[in-house]
Design an enzyme around this catalytic site. Structure first.
Site, PDB file in Angstrom:
ATOM      1  N   ASP A 132       9.375   2.903  -0.072  1.00 12.80           N
ATOM      2  CA  ASP A 132       7.692   3.241   1.160  1.00 12.80           C
ATOM      3  C   ASP A 132       8.251   2.849   2.537  1.00 12.80           C
ATOM      4  OD1 ASP A 132       5.414   3.782   2.273  1.00 12.80           O
ATOM      5  OD2 ASP A 132       4.647   3.443   0.845  1.00 12.80           O
TER       6      ASP A 132
ATOM      7  N   LYS B  25       2.997   9.250   8.871  1.00 13.64           N
ATOM      8  CA  LYS B  25       3.588   8.457  10.734  1.00 13.64           C
ATOM      9  C   LYS B  25       4.188   8.836  11.463  1.00 13.64           C
ATOM     10  CE  LYS B  25       0.679   4.843   8.071  1.00 13.64           C
ATOM     11  NZ  LYS B  25      -0.088   4.180   7.339  1.00 13.64           N
TER      12      LYS B  25
ATOM     13  N   TYR C 191       0.875  -1.211   0.145  1.00 16.22           N
ATOM     14  CA  TYR C 191       0.361   0.582   0.109  1.00 16.22           C
ATOM     15  C   TYR C 191       1.196   0.952   0.659  1.00 16.22           C
ATOM     16  CZ  TYR C 191      -3.361   3.223   0.973  1.00 16.22           C
ATOM     17  OH  TYR C 191      -4.695   4.558   1.484  1.00 16.22           O
TER      18      TYR C 191
HETATM   19  C1  LIG Z   1      -0.294   4.161   5.922  1.00 15.88           C
HETATM   20  C2  LIG Z   1       0.413   4.485   4.304  1.00 15.88           C
HETATM   21  C3  LIG Z   1       0.726   4.825   3.367  1.00 15.88           C
HETATM   22  C4  LIG Z   1      -0.274   6.199   3.187  1.00 15.88           C
HETATM   23  O1  LIG Z   1       0.054   7.252   4.333  1.00 15.88           O
HETATM   24  P1  LIG Z   1      -1.434   8.200   4.255  1.00 15.88           P
HETATM   25  O2  LIG Z   1      -1.105   9.235   5.824  1.00 15.88           O
HETATM   26  O3  LIG Z   1      -2.305   7.391   5.087  1.00 15.88           O
HETATM   27  O4  LIG Z   1      -1.837   8.421   3.396  1.00 15.88           O
HETATM   28  C5  LIG Z   1       1.606   4.692   2.216  1.00 15.88           C
HETATM   29  N1  LIG Z   1       2.548   3.808   2.193  1.00 15.88           N
HETATM   30  C6  LIG Z   1       2.511   2.882   3.629  1.00 15.88           C
HETATM   31  C7  LIG Z   1       3.359   1.685   3.729  1.00 15.88           C
HETATM   32  C8  LIG Z   1       1.428   3.155   4.761  1.00 15.88           C
HETATM   33  O5  LIG Z   1       1.877   2.318   5.979  1.00 15.88           O
END
Ligand SMILES: *Cc1c(COP(=O)(O)O)cnc(C)c1O
Length: 429
Positions: A240, A268, A145
């Site tokens: 990511d 985060k 994701y």
């Molecule tokens: C949570 C998450 C996102 C998206 O971040 P948001 O602040 O919810 O837009 C992207 N990549 C990873 C790996 C994530 O866990």
């Protein structure tokens, strides 16, 4: 047994004016059934809900609260900053201060740009990679994701999978055709895609430790192999690290596993619980970004002083107290062993994956190494487990595809309470 009556009433009211009653789908309990819990306040490792229940929290706002809720240095920093004005749309010194700290903590980056979410960070990183390489296609992995922007909603893991729409309506065929899907932990799947799209691929984007199909660590050699393939074919490698950054190590997975990425994204933890994302790279790449270069990217509230104050307080703590990462890992390992022993004792078929302070419990018989094997987990067992734990006052994510996020605010007594709850619930599975 806890009572959740007031939460249910609040949820009914919310559903009248907010689609599904929530502002982010995975907060709803759709895949486990029942009504979501409405939280009133939180402190340390505990949530206090609207019915007056105390819950031990294993979601921690989906990752940011790595030091616990209402962490004093963060709260104090935000309060002090707020008194000076909440947004200017002009440069402020604190943006440089947190950027300097992030660049010092994370390997292989010279410059960093702040945005407002992980989604924005990943979306911007891909645009930058496309602009820098002059190529259009991207490779992502099934079950990873990277936020909800169009290019990523192709087999996107957790939330997207939970709701049964691996490919969201509203994403055009044109966008979808530029996103090529590989299998996590399978280098051959990447090789095949590269061979079939010679000279067309701008970047490979990956969660270097996957966390959105449960926690799936990379196999030995997988990330190294990706690095080599990217170098050979002049493809940028994007890590990511929205989930793993400042959680698995001060320098994220790049530091933990010693592998270099070309662009890194954050979210985060970097915001300490306020809306912050960021993307970073070496000078050569970052200088492609406006106002220095041609790739446009902007934000009215980007680098917002309250958000920067929270992020700076958080990163400063993690920078000054590197022993936190060891402590997090030891607590997670203790929990892992306790849950594994308990489930075994009751003959519950399971697989537990863990790396550092990320852990996931799968009710699956075989190793969980990619999206397909993660999807083999028994969702009926997970539902019972989730509701059983909730009744015992333990809050885990309401989806079998989510990682548990361990906070350093957890005490060993909290962990023992959690393992004792597993012991009660396992008898019902
Ligand atoms: C949570 C998450 C996102 C998206 O971040 P948001 O602040 O919810 O837009 C992207 N990549 C990873 C790996 C994530 O866990």
């Amino acid at each position: 047994m806890k009572n959740y009556q007031r939460s249910s009433a609040l949820f009914a009211a919310a559903q009248q004016v907010i689609p599904g009653g929530v502002n982010s789908p995975v907060r709803a309990f759709k895949s486990v059934g029942g009504d979501p819990i409405f939280v009133k306040q939180a402190k340390g490792a505990y949530l206090y809900d609207e019915d007056g229940n105390r819950l031990i929290d294993y979601i921690n706002s989906w990752g940011p609260m790595v030091l616990g809720h209402a962490y004093e240095p963060v709260v104090d920093a935000v309060i002090e900053k707020t008194k000076l004005g909440t947004s200017f749309g002009m440069p402020t010194e604190i943006e440089t201060t947190i950027a300097e700290l992030a660049v010092a903590m994370v390997p292989n980056i010279d410059k960093i740009r702040f945005v407002n979410s992980g989604t924005e960070a990943c979306m911007s990183a891909v645009r930058l990679a496309r602009g820098f390489t002059g190529k259009d296609k991207i490779i992502k992995f099934a079950g990873c994701y990277h936020g909800h922007s169009d290019a990523f909603l192709i087999q996107a893991g957790s939330g997207a999978v939970t709701f049964g729409h691996p490919n969201s309506p509203g994403v055009t065929a044109g966008t979808a055709k530029d996103t090529l899907l590989a299998r996590y932990n399978d280098l051959d799947s990447v090789r095949e895609i590269i061979a079939a799209n010679t000279g067309e691929i701008a970047c490979v984007i990956i969660e270097p430790v996957a966390g959105n199909m449960g926690c799936i660590p990379p196999r030995t050699g997988f990330l190294e192999g990706l690095r080599e393939l990217c170098d050979t074919h002049k493809i940028l490698l994007i890590f990511d690290e929205v989930m793993t950054g400042f959680r698995l190590a001060a320098g994220g997975v790049q530091e933990l596993l010693g592998i270099r990425a070309d662009i890194v994204t954050f979210g985060k933890v970097i915001g300490g619980g306020l809306p912050v994302g960021a993307f970073a790279a070496r000078n050569e790449i970052m200088e492609y970004l406006a106002p220095l270069g041609p790739v446009y990217q902007a934000g009215t509230l980007s680098g917002n002083p309250l958000a920067m104050a929270a992020g700076l307080a958080m990163l400063t703590e993690l920078h000054n107290k590197p022993e936190i990462f060891k402590s997090l890992e030891e607590k997670t390992k203790y929990l892992h062993q306790g849950i594994a022993t308990t489930l075994e004792k009751h003959g519950v078929i399971h697989t537990i994956n863990r790396l550092g302070s990320m852990i996931s419990v799968h009710f699956a018989p075989d190793a969980v190494v990619d999206f397909e094997s993660s999807a083999q987990g028994n969702n009926e067992t997970f539902k019972k487990f989730f509701h059983g734990m909730l009744a015992q006052g333990i809050y885990i994510a309401p989806s079998a595809f989510e990682t548990w996020f361990i906070t350093d605010a957890l005490t060993y007594a909290d962990l023992d309470e959690t393992i004792a709850a597993v012991n009660v619930v396992a008898q019902t599975l």
